[in-house]
Write a protein that holds these residues in place. Sequence first.
Motif, mmCIF file in Angstrom:
data_model
loop_
_atom_site.group_PDB
_atom_site.id
_atom_site.type_symbol
_atom_site.label_atom_id
_atom_site.label_comp_id
_atom_site.label_asym_id
_atom_site.label_seq_id
_atom_site.Cartn_x
_atom_site.Cartn_y
_atom_site.Cartn_z
ATOM 1 N N CYS A 80 0.825 -1.207 0.000
ATOM 2 C CA CYS A 80 0.000 0.000 0.000
ATOM 3 C C CYS A 80 0.858 1.255 0.000
ATOM 4 N N CYS A 110 2.320 -4.922 5.417
ATOM 5 C CA CYS A 110 1.775 -4.507 6.704
ATOM 6 C C CYS A 110 0.553 -5.352 7.060
ATOM 7 N N SER A 138 -2.516 -4.705 7.715
ATOM 8 C CA SER A 138 -3.778 -4.461 7.029
ATOM 9 C C SER A 138 -3.761 -5.019 5.617
ATOM 10 N N CYS A 139 -2.607 -4.923 4.945
ATOM 11 C CA CYS A 139 -2.512 -5.462 3.596
ATOM 12 C C CYS A 139 -2.567 -6.990 3.639
HETATM 13 ZN ZN LIG Z 1 -0.113 -2.009 3.694
#
Ligand SMILES: [Zn+2]
Length: 52
Positions: A3, A19, A21-22
């Motif tokens: 991202c 990360c 969230s990704c």
């Molecule tokens: Zn990310």
Amino acid sequence: MICGQQKTDGIHILYGFICDSCELEIVRTDVMDDKYAFFVNRMKQIFYKKDA
Ligand SMILES: [Zn+2]
């Protein structure tokens, strides 16, 4: 890496970083989803660095 955000929580892979969230989003994304192709492409760029 995926991202483009700088985060400290996530997983480090070969040449990059995903990360939390990704990672979650990749896991939740359906293979038929357009987004999945996007993620796969980003992953390819990470795993197969052009200058290798
Ligand atoms: Zn990310």
